[in-house]
Write a protein that holds these residues in place. Structure first.
Motif, PDB file in Angstrom:
ATOM      1  N   ILE A  64       0.371  44.192  -5.534  1.00 47.54           N
ATOM      2  CA  ILE A  64      -0.909  44.703  -6.092  1.00 47.54           C
ATOM      3  C   ILE A  64      -0.861  44.714  -7.617  1.00 47.54           C
ATOM      4  N   LYS A  65       0.257  45.115  -8.201  1.00 43.91           N
ATOM      5  CA  LYS A  65       0.375  45.153  -9.667  1.00 43.91           C
ATOM      6  C   LYS A  65       0.230  43.760 -10.263  1.00 43.91           C
ATOM      7  N   ALA A  66       0.805  42.710  -9.621  1.00 40.83           N
ATOM      8  CA  ALA A  66       0.682  41.338 -10.124  1.00 40.83           C
ATOM      9  C   ALA A  66      -0.767  40.882 -10.099  1.00 40.83           C
ATOM     10  N   MET A  67      -1.484  41.156  -8.987  1.00 45.58           N
ATOM     11  CA  MET A  67      -2.889  40.759  -8.891  1.00 45.58           C
ATOM     12  C   MET A  67      -3.754  41.525  -9.882  1.00 45.58           C
ATOM     13  N   VAL A  68      -3.433  42.769 -10.113  1.00 44.24           N
ATOM     14  CA  VAL A  68      -4.201  43.570 -11.082  1.00 44.24           C
ATOM     15  C   VAL A  68      -4.047  43.009 -12.493  1.00 44.24           C
ATOM     16  N   THR A  69      -2.793  42.554 -12.824  1.00 46.13           N
ATOM     17  CA  THR A  69      -2.559  41.969 -14.152  1.00 46.13           C
ATOM     18  C   THR A  69      -3.408  40.711 -14.344  1.00 46.13           C
ATOM     19  N   LYS A  70      -3.441  39.850 -13.314  1.00 42.08           N
ATOM     20  CA  LYS A  70      -4.240  38.627 -13.398  1.00 42.08           C
ATOM     21  C   LYS A  70      -5.732  38.960 -13.493  1.00 42.08           C
ATOM     22  N   ALA A  71      -6.177  39.895 -12.686  1.00 37.52           N
ATOM     23  CA  ALA A  71      -7.600  40.284 -12.710  1.00 37.52           C
ATOM     24  C   ALA A  71      -7.989  40.879 -14.061  1.00 37.52           C
ATOM     25  N   ASN A  72      -7.102  41.651 -14.667  1.00 39.10           N
ATOM     26  CA  ASN A  72      -7.395  42.231 -15.988  1.00 39.10           C
ATOM     27  C   ASN A  72      -7.533  41.142 -17.041  1.00 39.10           C
ATOM     28  N   SER A  73      -6.674  40.088 -16.957  1.00 42.55           N
ATOM     29  CA  SER A  73      -6.751  38.982 -17.915  1.00 42.55           C
ATOM     30  C   SER A  73      -8.082  38.253 -17.796  1.00 42.55           C
ATOM     31  N   LEU A  74      -8.498  37.997 -16.526  1.00 40.40           N
ATOM     32  CA  LEU A  74      -9.790  37.331 -16.315  1.00 40.40           C
ATOM     33  C   LEU A  74     -10.950  38.227 -16.780  1.00 40.40           C
ATOM     34  N   SER A  75     -10.813  39.511 -16.542  1.00 42.89           N
ATOM     35  CA  SER A  75     -11.884  40.444 -16.962  1.00 42.89           C
ATOM     36  C   SER A  75     -12.013  40.480 -18.474  1.00 42.89           C
ATOM     37  N   ASN A  76     -10.864  40.434 -19.179  1.00 40.71           N
ATOM     38  CA  ASN A  76     -10.918  40.419 -20.650  1.00 40.71           C
ATOM     39  C   ASN A  76     -11.643  39.180 -21.153  1.00 40.71           C
TER      40      ASN A  76
END
Length: 825
Positions: A121-133
């Protein structure tokens, strides 16, 4: 009189003996009552001692019960707490359904799975945060481009409409230049109209004030006024007559502005004619020149008539053959010829001047209308130029806008590119979010399993610690059984004691009331004995008075027998008809007989017809005397009846006051006061009988005298020995005693703010006393509807609310809430 006195003496002797016998009976009864009172008082004191002992024992039992209840409560709370803990932990162990070792194995598996899912979950959250930025950076850029493109489209439509309407900025400038020229022309025209308006208004002002002067005339008039010299223009002294035409005035153009100065020597300020009035000496009086249509002015002041005649004579001199003279509208003298003094104006004809004034007003109106039109045209052209100026700047912006078409095309292409990238990022973020939701759901399940297994392990650890508490519960239950048994015994003792105490209190109250009745009976017996003593004293004094009267009358009878024995013998035969006379009648007969007898003894020269005359007079006298006797008898009967009524009234009042006093004394003792009700009767200066009631009170143990608390009895003065609240208490208890003794039974009693001056302790006690004694409906009017505890005393309560803005009053029924249900209050 002798017979009357003997009868009265015998009658009074019998009455006195009866009163003495009655007094002795009353005294014996009083002694018995007093002995009974002392016995009852001792019995009451014994009762009170016993009641106090019972009350003390009752308080001791209540304290013991209170201590037992506290111990029971504490023991039960401990048992309940420990039992609850033990019961709960046992139930929890039963609900687990696994052994402690199995719980430990499942806990390790849950921890491992939880950590794996958490890392994913932490890995997917990091990727999602990058896309959101990245998305957060693109969205403002997209919004900015979209806004600029929308603004370009709006401006394009706006500028296109503007160019279609106004063509170009050069066209607008040409129209503005044209309008400026027209505005300047109109401003010049407006200045000319203002000047013309000013001149016409000035002429109209002079015409209204009847001052038709030219500038040089005004100069001369001001000059002479400044030097305090009278001066008169020709038109103020002379005028054309009604038949004159406009051309008739032109004849006088060379001299009509002449000024007549009321001084012989002076200096002329300008070149107008200035004529000295004192130097003019007419050879005749002239009022009118018909051929010249000139005359002295009408309605002229008497002081100015001589001046006007001189002026007319002076004008006439210009139309003679001698020079100077006026010929063909010109002034001819030896030096030359002179034309009109000013431009042609009509100043001597009132009719022509009025017509000229009307024309000037019409011309002034036309000028003002034209001014309004000119100002309106200037205003409209200025507004038009303001609009054109703003449109001119907008056209310049429009022309510049259409030169930047390439920039608008680039912004559109950039918007399309950013929009595609945003859509791609959103799709990728949504896929990651769906995967995250599944992983998080799984993580929550494993987290819940992990938490459950940890709780199971803690339950097994707690269960091993609770073995000691089971032993403690068993000990506490044995203690609880002993306390309950002790409480039951104490409650039984307290109930028996309370019942005995209630019975003793009722007996004490009954005994106290009997004692009060005995005391009141003693008080009534004292009053009766005092009344008998007063009656015995009065009867004894009356008997003594009758004995003295009898002795005095007996001496007079013996003296009369010595003087006129025959008359006395004859009178004894007539005594039978005087046997029923009252004292007043007997005294009247005695006094009349004395007067007649003394007069007869001293009489000389007796007439022979005297016996006949005496018989007639005696017959008349007897008739009158009979009437007087009848009236006196009626008066005496009425007087005796009134005396009996008075005695009956006093007896009735006395008995009523005794009854009220008994109740009042009893009620006052309940509040620690001594009380007494007394009354008095007196006669005022007008002879009217007045009855006064006195309500007296003092605190128990107070050494001072009983203080009168009845306001009317003390003339409105404040009592010294009691406070205002104690006065109010005395009045309320007196009213209660009075209600208990009057022979009436109303269905309800209305009391208006009866407890407003009482403190809380007395208020509660008075309220209960009224309720207990009256046993009937009471309606209380009070301003204390806001006090909730106060309203709980009543079976029903209504609140009157007044709204001063309407004005209107509303009645509300108040409800009170009990523990289990709502009841009307």
């Amino acid at each position: 009189m002798e017979t009357y006195y003997l009868k009265q003496i015998d009658s009074l002797k019998v009455q006195i003996e009866e009163l003495l016998a009655n007094k002795k009976e009353k005294m014996d009864a009083k002694r018995k009552t007093k002995i009974h009172f002392v016995e009852k008082k001792e019995e009451l004191e014994q009762f009170r001692v016993l009641v106090r002992e019972l009350e003390n024992r009752e308080e001791e039992l209540e304290l013991e019960l209170q201590a037992i209840n506290i111990q029971l409560k504490e023991t039960n709370e401990k048992i309940d707490a420990i039992s609850e803990q033990i019961a709960e932990i046992t139930k929890q162990v039963d609900r687990i359904g696994m052994s402690e070792d199995e719980v430990k194995v499942r806990l390790k598996e849950a921890e491992k799975k939880y950590n794996e899912i958490d890392a994913s979950i932490k890995a997917m959250v990091t990727k999602a945060n990058s896309l959101s930025n990245r998305l957060n950076d693109l969205i403002p850029e997209q919004a900015k481009l979209s806004l600029e493109i929308d603004q370009d489209k709006v401006q394009e439509r706006k500028y296109k409409d503007l160019i279609d309407t106004y063509q170009s900025s050069n066209t607008i400038q040409a129209e503005m230049d044209k309008n400026n020229l027209e505005i300047e022309y109109n401003k010049d025209r407006l200045r000319d109209l203002n000047e013309k308006e000013r001149k016409i208004e000035k002429v109209l002002t002079l015409l209204k004030n009847n001052k038709v002067y030219n500038p040089r005339q005004e100069q001369s008039i001001q000059f002479f006024k400044k030097n305090q010299i009278e001066v008169y223009p020709l038109r103020e002294l002379l005028e054309l007559d009604e038949t004159a035409g406009q051309h008739d005035e032109y004849l006088f153009d060379t001299i009509k502005y002449t000024l007549f100065v009321n001084k012989k020597v002076f200096q002329a300020p300008n070149d107008l004619y200035h004529v000295s009035l004192p130097n003019l000496i007419p050879d005749k009086t002239i009022m009118h020149l018909p051929d010249k249509h000139l005359k002295v002015k009408d309605h002229l002041d008497e002081r100015l008539y001589p001046y006007a005649i001189k002026a007319l004579w002076w004008v006439e001199s210009f139309f003679k053959d001698e020079k100077p003279l006026i010929a063909n509208g010109q002034l001819v003298d030896e030096k030359g010829i002179r034309g009109p003094q000013e431009e042609k104006r009509i100043i001597l004809s009132e009719k022509v001047l009025q017509s000229h004034q009307l024309k000037l007003k019409e011309e002034l109106t036309q000028i003002k209308d034209e001014k309004v039109q000119v100002e309106k045209d200037i205003h409209e052209r200025n507004n038009r130029n303001s609009i054109l100026f703003s449109r001119k700047e907008s056209l310049k912006e429009a022309e510049a806008f259409f030169t930047k078409e390439n920039e608008r095309e680039w912004r559109q292409s950039q918007l399309d590119k950013v929009t595609k990238e945003i859509e791609s990022i959103k799709i990728e973020i949504q896929l990651i979010q769906d995967e995250l939701n599944e992983q998080r759901t799984s993580l929550v399940r494993w987290e819940q399993s992990l938490s459950t297994y940890q709780e199971y392990l803690e339950i097994y650890q707690q269960f091993r610690k609770e073995q000691a508490k089971i032993t403690e519960v068993q000990r506490l239950k044995s203690v609880l059984i002993g306390l309950n048994q002790n409480k039951k015994e104490k409650n039984k003792q307290l109930d028996e004691l309370s019942n005995a105490l209630d019975a003793k209190r009722r007996s004490e109250k009954q005994l106290s009331r009997k004692l009060e009745d005995v005391e009141n009976n003693l008080f009534g017996q004292d009053r009766e004995i005092e009344q008998m003593e007063r009656q015995i004293k009065a009867k004894s004094e009356e008997r003594l008075s009758n004995e003295e009267g009898y002795s005095r009358t007996r001496k007079e009878v013996l003296k009369l027998q010595e003087t006129a024995k025959d008359l006395v013998t004859n009178f004894n035969d007539e005594m039978r008809r005087f046997s029923e006379l009252t004292k007043r009648q007997a005294e009247d007969l005695c006094n009349n007989g004395k007067t007649t007898f003394e007069f007869a003894i001293n009489q000389t020269g007796i007439d022979e017809a005297a016996p006949e005359n005496y018989a007639k007079m005696k017959e008349e006298y007897d008739r009158s005397e009979n009437e007087v006797k009848k009236s006196k008898i009626l008066l005496e009967e009425y007087s005796e009846r009134m005396e009996r009524f008075k005695e009956d009234l006093e007896d009735t009042i006395n008995m009523k006051i005794i009854g009220v006093n008994q109740k009042f004394v009893n009620y006052m003792s309940l509040f620690g006061f001594e009380g007494k009700i007394e009354w008095d009767m007196n006669t005022d200066r007008r002879g009217q009988i007045r009855y006064t009631l006195f309500i007296k009170a003092r605190k128990e143990g107070h050494r001072g005298k009983l203080e009168d608390v009845s306001v009317k009895a003390r003339g409105g003065k404040v009592g010294k020995g009691v406070s205002g609240g104690e006065e109010s208490l005395s009045s309320l208890l007196f009213a209660l005693a009075l209600l208990q003794t009057i022979e009436a039974s109303p269905g309800y009693i209305v009391l208006d703010e009866f407890d407003s001056a009482l403190d809380e302790g007395r208020k509660e006690k008075v309220f209960g006393l009224y309720e207990q004694e009256l046993q009937r409906k009471m309606i209380i009017l009070t301003p204390k509807s806001h006090e909730e505890e106060y309203l709980y005393r009543f079976s029903k309560a209504y609140v009157v609310h007044h709204n001063p803005n309407i004005p209107k009053s509303t009645v509300f029924k108040v409800k009170r809430v009990c523990r289990d249900k709502e009841t009307d209050s």
